[in-house]
Design an enzyme around this catalytic site. Structure first.
Site, PDB file in Angstrom:
ATOM      1  N   HIS A 248     -11.552  -2.541  -2.264  1.00  0.00           N
ATOM      2  CA  HIS A 248     -11.661  -2.958  -0.622  1.00  0.00           C
ATOM      3  C   HIS A 248     -11.565  -1.564   0.175  1.00  0.00           C
ATOM      4  CE1 HIS A 248      -7.073  -3.785  -1.048  1.00  0.00           C
ATOM      5  NE2 HIS A 248      -7.291  -2.127  -0.801  1.00  0.00           N
TER       6      HIS A 248
ATOM      7  N   HIS B 103      -2.609  -3.302   5.228  1.00  0.00           N
ATOM      8  CA  HIS B 103      -2.152  -2.025   5.268  1.00  0.00           C
ATOM      9  C   HIS B 103      -1.705  -1.685   6.660  1.00  0.00           C
ATOM     10  CE1 HIS B 103      -5.545  -2.759   2.429  1.00  0.00           C
ATOM     11  NE2 HIS B 103      -5.301  -1.300   1.874  1.00  0.00           N
TER      12      HIS B 103
ATOM     13  N   HIS C 197      -7.099   5.125  -7.955  1.00  0.00           N
ATOM     14  CA  HIS C 197      -7.275   6.152  -6.802  1.00  0.00           C
ATOM     15  C   HIS C 197      -5.566   6.723  -6.231  1.00  0.00           C
ATOM     16  CE1 HIS C 197      -6.704   2.353  -4.500  1.00  0.00           C
ATOM     17  NE2 HIS C 197      -6.697   2.930  -3.595  1.00  0.00           N
TER      18      HIS C 197
ATOM     19  N   GLU D 144      -2.296  -1.330  -6.455  1.00  0.00           N
ATOM     20  CA  GLU D 144      -3.063  -2.515  -6.159  1.00  0.00           C
ATOM     21  C   GLU D 144      -3.717  -3.464  -7.066  1.00  0.00           C
ATOM     22  OE1 GLU D 144      -4.733  -0.716  -1.811  1.00  0.00           O
ATOM     23  OE2 GLU D 144      -5.953  -0.988  -3.561  1.00  0.00           O
TER      24      GLU D 144
END
Length: 279
Positions: free
Chosen positions: A12, A59, A193, A240
């Site tokens: 995402h 977020h 990441h 995540e």
């Protein structure tokens, strides 16, 4: 009765939405990513999915660290797409099915998942970045969304096993709904990441591909991993990936992978994978 017909795992990354809105689908740097979503969009259209249940994380758009729930479910007829600093996106509000969402909420609470319920709150790139790559949106979305936000930002986080069990509980909720709906569950985030600290820009393709193999064939191994394991192997933000376990838990034991696209061109391994449930 409502049934789950398949599942999708997807990154995402917010820049996906920016590139999409700027019409960069044919840009050499972006085309491999957008092309990777085309088989998934075609499958969703062919199988006439009515609902997408999104396991995603907020977020700090709707929730902030002074009040950040472990699990939160949206119940509402519409949800605005959040302006995250680049202006409002040219997307219609996300559609909701209040009766279906309320049924899932009641079922989950009765299944001993203590939920936060939110209404009319904006949905950020955790859900909105990949959505237009999956569903057309002109003049409106073809179906409704069930947004389920999972805390992957503020420790203590739910374990991977708890997220998997959430998915199992969502499956029980869906299958107990007495209306014919074709439902697809979507897990978002990751893969490897890290966007801050000494390992900024860290990626681990070997681990990403191993994760995808385990997710399909041996999710128990992934449930046994700690958050520190995920961070060590994939970078801080790769935690995540536990949200993909919620999607996997909702699918049940018998699945078939139809499509996978892995593209590493930025600081995030951008991935989409499609599973079909088997009867």
């Amino acid at each position: 009765m409502a049934i789950i017909i398949g599942g999708i795992g997807t990154s995402h990354v917010p820049t996906i939405g920016v590139a999409y809105d700027k019409g960069k689908q044919q840009d050499p740097a972006w085309a491999p990513l957008f092309k990777g979503y085309e088989p998934v969009a075609a499958w969703l259209a062919a199988h006439r999915a009515d609902v997408l249940v999104f396991f995603y994380n907020d977020h700090c758009t709707t929730f902030f660290f002074d009040l950040y729930p472990t699990f939160a479910l949206g119940v509402g007829a519409t949800f605005p797409v959040a302006d995250e600093g680049a202006g409002l996106r040219p997307l219609p509000p996300l559609r909701g099915d209040v009766e279906f969402q309320a049924h899932i909420a009641e079922s989950l609470v009765n299944d001993e998942f203590d939920l936060t319920i939110f209404q009319e709150k904006p949905i950020d790139h955790g859900c909105a970045a990949p959505l237009p790559l999956l569903w057309p949106h002109v003049p409106d979305w073809p179906g409704s969304i069930v947004p389920i936000a999972i805390n992957v930002l503020q420790y203590p986080l739910p374990t991977g096993r708890r997220c998997y069990r959430l998915g199992q509980a969502v499956r029980r909720a869906i299958e107990s709904y007495p209306v014919d709906l074709r439902v697809v569950v979507v897990g978002t985030g990751g893969l490897s990441h890290q966007i801050h600290g000494e390992r900024t820009g860290f990626n681990n393709t070997e681990w990403d591909l191993k994760f995808l193999e385990l997710l399909e064939n041996d999710p128990e191994q992934l449930m046994n991993m700690t958050h520190a394991d995920y961070v060590r192997l994939g970078g801080a933000e790769s935690v995540e990936q536990i949200m993909w376990l919620s999607m996997r838990g909702a699918l049940g034991d018998r699945i078939r992978k139809l499509h996978q696209n892995y593209y590493l061109a930025t600081t995030t391994a951008m991935t989409v994978v499609l599973y079909e449930t088997q009867t």
